[in-house]
Scaffold this motif. Structure first.
Motif, PDB file in Angstrom:
ATOM      1  N   MET A 198      47.490  15.689  25.938  1.00  0.00           N
ATOM      2  CA  MET A 198      47.383  15.992  24.496  1.00  0.00           C
ATOM      3  C   MET A 198      47.705  17.466  24.289  1.00  0.00           C
ATOM      4  SD  MET A 198      44.056  15.522  22.016  1.00  0.00           S
ATOM      5  CE  MET A 198      44.158  16.004  20.308  1.00  0.00           C
ATOM      6  N   GLU A 199      48.586  17.719  23.322  1.00  0.00           N
ATOM      7  CA  GLU A 199      49.025  19.096  23.077  1.00  0.00           C
ATOM      8  C   GLU A 199      47.927  19.867  22.355  1.00  0.00           C
ATOM      9  OE1 GLU A 199      52.645  21.453  20.835  1.00  0.00           O
ATOM     10  OE2 GLU A 199      52.704  19.289  21.048  1.00  0.00           O
ATOM     11  N   GLU A 200      47.729  21.121  22.821  1.00  0.00           N
ATOM     12  CA  GLU A 200      46.657  21.973  22.261  1.00  0.00           C
ATOM     13  C   GLU A 200      47.016  22.375  20.838  1.00  0.00           C
ATOM     14  OE1 GLU A 200      44.494  26.252  23.172  1.00  0.00           O
ATOM     15  OE2 GLU A 200      45.654  25.242  24.744  1.00  0.00           O
ATOM     16  N   GLN A 201      46.078  22.165  19.897  1.00  0.00           N
ATOM     17  CA  GLN A 201      46.297  22.514  18.491  1.00  0.00           C
ATOM     18  C   GLN A 201      45.926  23.972  18.267  1.00  0.00           C
ATOM     19  OE1 GLN A 201      43.965  20.225  15.785  1.00  0.00           O
ATOM     20  NE2 GLN A 201      44.924  21.102  13.940  1.00  0.00           N
ATOM     21  N   VAL A 202      46.784  24.747  17.578  1.00  0.00           N
ATOM     22  CA  VAL A 202      46.536  26.161  17.300  1.00  0.00           C
ATOM     23  C   VAL A 202      46.575  26.372  15.802  1.00  0.00           C
ATOM     24  CG1 VAL A 202      47.305  28.527  17.628  1.00  0.00           C
ATOM     25  CG2 VAL A 202      47.510  26.877  19.502  1.00  0.00           C
ATOM     26  N   ILE A 203      45.530  26.991  15.279  1.00  0.00           N
ATOM     27  CA  ILE A 203      45.420  27.256  13.845  1.00  0.00           C
ATOM     28  C   ILE A 203      45.379  28.764  13.647  1.00  0.00           C
ATOM     29  CG2 ILE A 203      44.068  26.873  11.742  1.00  0.00           C
ATOM     30  CD1 ILE A 203      42.763  24.494  13.174  1.00  0.00           C
ATOM     31  N   THR A 204      46.082  29.250  12.636  1.00  0.00           N
ATOM     32  CA  THR A 204      46.040  30.683  12.298  1.00  0.00           C
ATOM     33  C   THR A 204      45.143  30.857  11.083  1.00  0.00           C
ATOM     34  OG1 THR A 204      48.270  30.987  13.135  1.00  0.00           O
ATOM     35  CG2 THR A 204      47.400  32.701  11.681  1.00  0.00           C
ATOM     36  N   MET A 205      44.142  31.732  11.199  1.00  0.00           N
ATOM     37  CA  MET A 205      43.211  31.974  10.087  1.00  0.00           C
ATOM     38  C   MET A 205      42.615  33.388  10.218  1.00  0.00           C
ATOM     39  SD  MET A 205      39.816  29.758  11.116  1.00  0.00           S
ATOM     40  CE  MET A 205      40.723  28.214  11.005  1.00  0.00           C
ATOM     41  N   PRO A 206      42.059  33.901   9.070  1.00  0.00           N
ATOM     42  CA  PRO A 206      41.437  35.237   9.131  1.00  0.00           C
ATOM     43  C   PRO A 206      40.228  35.234  10.085  1.00  0.00           C
ATOM     44  CG  PRO A 206      41.792  34.539   6.868  1.00  0.00           C
ATOM     45  CD  PRO A 206      42.052  33.342   7.692  1.00  0.00           C
ATOM     46  N   VAL A 207      40.074  36.390  10.730  1.00  0.00           N
ATOM     47  CA  VAL A 207      38.973  36.535  11.698  1.00  0.00           C
ATOM     48  C   VAL A 207      38.047  37.664  11.228  1.00  0.00           C
ATOM     49  CG1 VAL A 207      38.349  37.096  14.083  1.00  0.00           C
ATOM     50  CG2 VAL A 207      40.401  35.738  13.595  1.00  0.00           C
ATOM     51  N   VAL A 208      36.746  37.390  11.259  1.00  0.00           N
ATOM     52  CA  VAL A 208      35.736  38.418  10.955  1.00  0.00           C
ATOM     53  C   VAL A 208      34.884  38.637  12.205  1.00  0.00           C
ATOM     54  CG1 VAL A 208      33.701  39.022   9.592  1.00  0.00           C
ATOM     55  CG2 VAL A 208      35.661  37.896   8.492  1.00  0.00           C
ATOM     56  N   GLU A 256      44.798  33.496  16.231  1.00  0.00           N
ATOM     57  CA  GLU A 256      45.285  32.188  16.657  1.00  0.00           C
ATOM     58  C   GLU A 256      44.094  31.464  17.286  1.00  0.00           C
ATOM     59  OE1 GLU A 256      48.455  33.047  19.296  1.00  0.00           O
ATOM     60  OE2 GLU A 256      49.850  33.621  17.705  1.00  0.00           O
ATOM     61  N   ILE A 257      43.685  30.381  16.615  1.00  0.00           N
ATOM     62  CA  ILE A 257      42.448  29.712  16.986  1.00  0.00           C
ATOM     63  C   ILE A 257      42.759  28.316  17.518  1.00  0.00           C
ATOM     64  CG2 ILE A 257      40.138  29.055  16.226  1.00  0.00           C
ATOM     65  CD1 ILE A 257      40.847  32.066  15.928  1.00  0.00           C
ATOM     66  N   SER A 258      42.099  27.995  18.624  1.00  0.00           N
ATOM     67  CA  SER A 258      42.224  26.646  19.189  1.00  0.00           C
ATOM     68  C   SER A 258      40.875  25.947  19.054  1.00  0.00           C
ATOM     69  CB  SER A 258      42.624  26.709  20.664  1.00  0.00           C
ATOM     70  OG  SER A 258      42.609  25.397  21.242  1.00  0.00           O
ATOM     71  N   PRO A 259      40.761  24.877  18.191  1.00  0.00           N
ATOM     72  CA  PRO A 259      39.480  24.164  18.041  1.00  0.00           C
ATOM     73  C   PRO A 259      39.050  23.561  19.380  1.00  0.00           C
ATOM     74  CG  PRO A 259      40.993  23.581  16.280  1.00  0.00           C
ATOM     75  CD  PRO A 259      41.805  24.356  17.258  1.00  0.00           C
ATOM     76  N   GLN A 307      35.258  35.318  23.429  1.00  0.00           N
ATOM     77  CA  GLN A 307      36.423  34.432  23.292  1.00  0.00           C
ATOM     78  C   GLN A 307      36.107  33.212  22.432  1.00  0.00           C
ATOM     79  OE1 GLN A 307      38.087  33.414  27.067  1.00  0.00           O
ATOM     80  NE2 GLN A 307      39.954  32.500  26.208  1.00  0.00           N
ATOM     81  N   VAL A 308      34.835  32.785  22.471  1.00  0.00           N
ATOM     82  CA  VAL A 308      34.446  31.580  21.729  1.00  0.00           C
ATOM     83  C   VAL A 308      33.716  31.987  20.450  1.00  0.00           C
ATOM     84  CG1 VAL A 308      33.097  29.451  21.800  1.00  0.00           C
ATOM     85  CG2 VAL A 308      34.259  30.251  23.863  1.00  0.00           C
ATOM     86  N   GLY A 309      34.100  31.399  19.339  1.00  0.00           N
ATOM     87  CA  GLY A 309      33.474  31.647  18.064  1.00  0.00           C
ATOM     88  C   GLY A 309      33.324  30.349  17.281  1.00  0.00           C
ATOM     89  N   LEU A 311      39.339  31.896  20.508  1.00  0.00           N
ATOM     90  CA  LEU A 311      40.249  32.928  20.018  1.00  0.00           C
ATOM     91  C   LEU A 311      41.297  33.203  21.088  1.00  0.00           C
ATOM     92  CD1 LEU A 311      41.017  35.044  17.894  1.00  0.00           C
ATOM     93  CD2 LEU A 311      39.392  36.608  18.977  1.00  0.00           C
ATOM     94  N   LEU A 312      42.569  32.815  20.803  1.00  0.00           N
ATOM     95  CA  LEU A 312      43.644  32.990  21.795  1.00  0.00           C
ATOM     96  C   LEU A 312      44.283  34.365  21.672  1.00  0.00           C
ATOM     97  CD1 LEU A 312      45.330  29.485  21.473  1.00  0.00           C
ATOM     98  CD2 LEU A 312      43.572  30.216  23.095  1.00  0.00           C
ATOM     99  N   GLY A 313      44.316  34.919  20.483  1.00  0.00           N
ATOM    100  CA  GLY A 313      44.941  36.215  20.286  1.00  0.00           C
ATOM    101  C   GLY A 313      45.070  36.502  18.816  1.00  0.00           C
ATOM    102  N   PHE A 314      45.659  37.667  18.494  1.00  0.00           N
ATOM    103  CA  PHE A 314      45.850  38.069  17.107  1.00  0.00           C
ATOM    104  C   PHE A 314      47.323  37.927  16.745  1.00  0.00           C
ATOM    105  CE2 PHE A 314      42.009  41.018  17.650  1.00  0.00           C
ATOM    106  CZ  PHE A 314      41.173  40.061  17.126  1.00  0.00           C
TER     107      PHE A 314
END
Length: 771
Positions: A1-11, A110-113, A67-69, A97-100
């Motif tokens: 299964m391909e890893e899903q990556v979502i881009t969203m604001p980070v606080v 870049e967030i991976s659920p 790394q985990v949020g 959190l994979l990176g900015f």
């Protein structure tokens, strides 16, 4: 299964971790975080909330974040004054959190659920886990009553294991690092172990905290109770008219709190004062405690006087107070110089040894005066009870501290000069060994914590300057002698006695008897006559008494005759005041005689001459000794006889001479006991003179011990013996060769007019002594 990556604001959160299912509001003030929230509100209202590893960082980078949020949705946004925003969020799911993707003007991550890991956990195991968690929650509620009332009822109703684990981490007041650990556990079993371990740790922390709180509360309650009871007791005592002891206790308490002493001393004092408060007034135990508390309060625990370190001042004081004693003064000044430089009291304790009346006690008093120290004199003569030194235990009736503790109390400072007078006269009995108790006092390594039985708290004697005195070292125990440094205070010459009398004693006795210099004067000849014909001593004590006798008679005469003129004491009228001459010195014999030899002896009153007489008579070879000879002198006589018998063939005596003749040795003044090791050559010379019928020179005196082979051994007390020879008008003195250094230390005043001959063996003695 391909890893899903979502881009969203980070606080980035500081000191806070948001878990899935957790509703939490927090304030955002950093511009980058405010911009990220505003970006989320313009879109789907979702944010990625991640905790900083170090909350104090103002501008964190990727490495500074966990790394985990949690992916969260913004429920409410309220703008506050000062460009601050209050945000209400609800956690949705875990994310990594994979990176900015971009950092300006806010973090776009870049967030991976992170979906929960699939585990094959049986329903029975899940039920067991739920029950274990419930049991631990109930235990936790026993130590944290607030949580038991407000949080635990809702938690105990949850039956699903995953929900229960998340809600425990959400609702219990855990640190953000603990919640972060739970957040990073995607597997159910791992999350269970983490929550259970954290829950047990928190229980133990709360249990310890509760113990501390209970203990503090108990102490506060006890203090409050003691205060109330004390106030009630105060009122009761006032009603009974017995409030004096309470006021005394308050006074003692105030003094104890202001006392300069170690913590150990203060604790002991306060404990005894507390006991004293509860004692009935007038009881025996209350009086014992009162005396004990007052003793401890009077002791100078850390109160010290400032010493005068000026060595020149010390030298001036010693010279003003004492005539002569040059070596004694020199050694004391050296001692004081070293003590001044080291600032320590661990140097050897000085012990002044010498005949009575030579000024040992007054030297110690002068040292105290020179150093500006308090002076305490402790007389040890005849002390035979160890409790005199160490004190009595306070439980005994009439208990009191030892002489040392009492001396410190009298001095009022912890560094006085303490004179231990006459340490050679301490004795022992069934009550203990007094000299052994002194060992601890005079040992610089031990007296730092000297324990007095009465005081019970260790006393520091290391700052005390101890000076001991003794008349002789013969009766001082060896271990005690080893702890002191001996300084000999020898006999005075007649010239020294004259100067002491003229410069010190006459003025002292004048003042003591109420006379002035204009009312009585002493001529030099009168003082010399008092010294020579009215006293026989090593010191000047009898001399002072004779001068005092003259002053008393002069005072009476002055008042009876109302005489305005000055009474002059001369050698001519001295007999009117002191009577006939009391001392006559046995002068040198006028003629040389057979079997009579003049020996020299040391006595406690100075030196003296001994005339040894030997007679030969028909008999069976026995040796008769009279004149109260001690064991040492008897052995010397036997040794001398053996030597004489071994050399008689050289003088033409028959081989059976000693089988047909008896020898009688006599030392005049038969009522006076005599003993010592210095009459060996004298007895041998007298015996040899008697058996060979050769005369001995009358103006020769000798001293020395003899061996079987005729060697001459060294002896002591030479100064006193040489003085005795001068008094008897001896011209030649024979002394052992090994005593040559001792003669070299004597002043020319003592040896003037005397021919000192050093002898190694009896041949040299015979050569010098026989006419």
């Amino acid at each position: 299964m391909e890893e899903q990556v979502i881009t969203m604001p980070v606080v980035a959160l500081r000191g806070l971790t948001i878990l899935p299912g957790m509703v939490q509001h927090f304030d955002v003030s950093r511009p980058r975080s405010v911009a990220a929230v505003e970006k989320a509100m313009m879109g789907d209202q979702k944010l990625f909330l991640v905790s900083q590893r170090h909350p104090e960082l103002q501008d964190p980078e990727l490495k500074d974040l966990y790394q985990v949020g949690t992916v969260a949705v913004v429920k409410q946004l309220v703008k506050l004054p000062g460009k601050m925003v209050r945000v209400l969020t609800e956690g949705l799911e875990r994310g990594e959190l994979l990176g900015f993707d971009s950092e300006d003007p806010f973090f776009m991550g870049e967030i991976s659920p992170m979906a929960p890991e699939q585990e094959d956990v049986e329903p029975m195991a899940k039920e067991a886990m739920v029950r274990i968690l419930r049991d631990k929650l109930e235990e936790y509620g026993k130590v944290n009553l607030r949580a038991a009332k407000e949080i635990l009822p809702s938690l105990l109703l949850i039956g699903d294991l995953a929900e229960l684990l998340d809600q425990i981490a959400i609702q219990l007041p855990w640190d953000y690092t603990m919640r972060q650990t739970v957040l990073e556990c995607t597997a159910l079993s791992a999350r269970y172990e983490t929550v259970l371990q954290t829950l047990m740790t928190e229980m133990e922390v709360y249990r310890i905290k509760k113990e501390f709180q209970d203990k503090v509360k108990a102490d506060i309650d006890q203090n409050q109770k003691d205060y109330i009871l004390r106030e009630q007791m105060k009122v009761i005592r006032q009603e009974l008219g017995e409030d004096n002891s309470l006021s005394d206790a308050d006074d003692y308490q105030k003094k104890a709190e202001g006392l300069k002493a170690d913590k150990e001393v203060k604790e002991k004092l306060l404990k005894e004062i507390g006991r004293f408060r509860t004692m009935p007034a007038g009881s025996q135990e209350a009086n014992v405690l009162r005396t004990y508390i007052e003793t401890l309060l009077e002791l100078p625990w850390k109160k010290a006087s400032k010493d005068n370190d000026d060595i020149r001042h010390a030298e001036k004081v010693l010279n003003e107070d004492h005539y002569g004693l040059e070596k004694v003064k020199e050694r004391i000044l050296e001692y004081l110089a070293v003590r001044s430089l080291t600032k320590k009291g661990t140097s050897p304790i000085i012990c002044l040894v010498g005949p009575p009346g030579t000024g040992k006690t007054s030297i110690a008093r002068s040292v105290a005066k020179a150093l500006n120290k308090k002076y305490v004199r402790i007389s040890l003569g005849g002390v035979r009870d160890e409790a005199e030194i160490r004190g009595h235990r306070k439980t005994y009736v009439g208990a009191m501290p030892g002489r040392l503790a009492d001396g410190l109390r009298q001095a009022g400072v912890s560094n006085p000069l303490m004179l231990l007078d006459e340490i050679d006269k301490v004795s022992s009995d069934y009550k203990g060994d007094t000299s052994s108790a002194l060992l601890e006092v005079l040992d610089g390594e031990q007296n730092v914590r000297f324990r007095d039985h009465y005081v019970e708290v260790p006393l520091d004697l290391s700052q005390v300057l101890f000076i001991a005195t003794a008349n002789t070292t013969q009766t001082i125990p060896g271990p005690l002698l080893d702890r002191v440094e001996l300084i000999e205070v020898n006999s005075y010459t007649e010239n020294e006695k004259f100067h002491i009398a003229k410069d010190y004693l006459v003025d002292k006795q004048r003042e003591r008897n109420g006379l002035s210099e204009g009312q009585i004067t002493f001529s030099d000849k009168s003082l010399e006559k008092i010294i020579h014909n009215y006293t026989r001593e090593a010191g000047v004590r009898s001399l002072e008494r004779r001068i005092g006798d003259v002053c008393r008679k002069a005072a009476r005469k002055y008042l009876e005759n109302k005489k305005a003129g000055c009474i002059r004491i001369t050698d001519g009228n001295l007999e009117k005041y002191l009577g006939k001459e009391r001392i006559t010195f046995e002068d040198v014999n006028e003629e040389d005689e057979v079997g009579i030899v003049r020996g020299l002896a040391w006595t406690s009153a100075g030196g003296d001459t001994l005339q040894i007489e030997v007679n030969v008579m028909p008999g069976k070879g026995s040796l008769l000794m009279t004149g109260q000879l001690g064991d040492v002198m008897k052995e010397s006589a036997q040794t001398a006889l053996t030597y004489v018998r071994s050399v008689c063939p050289e003088y033409g005596l028959a081989d059976d001479y000693f089988e047909k003749h008896d020898l009688h040795i006599h030392i005049p003044e038969g009522a006076v006991p005599k003993d010592g090791p210095s009459a060996g050559i004298t007895m041998a010379t007298a015996m040899l003179s008697a058996v060979t019928e050769k005369k001995v020179l009358a103006k020769v005196a000798m001293t020395g011990e003899i061996t079987l082979r005729g060697r001459v051994l060294p002896i002591g007390g030479l100064k006193e013996k040489i003085l005795a020879a001068r008094m008897a008008h001896i011209k030649k003195v024979l002394v052992p060769e090994k005593n040559r250094p001792d003669i070299g230390e004597l002043s020319k005043e003592i040896t003037k007019g005397l021919e000192i001959v050093y002898v190694k063996n009896m041949e040299a003695v015979v050569k010098e002594a026989f006419a």
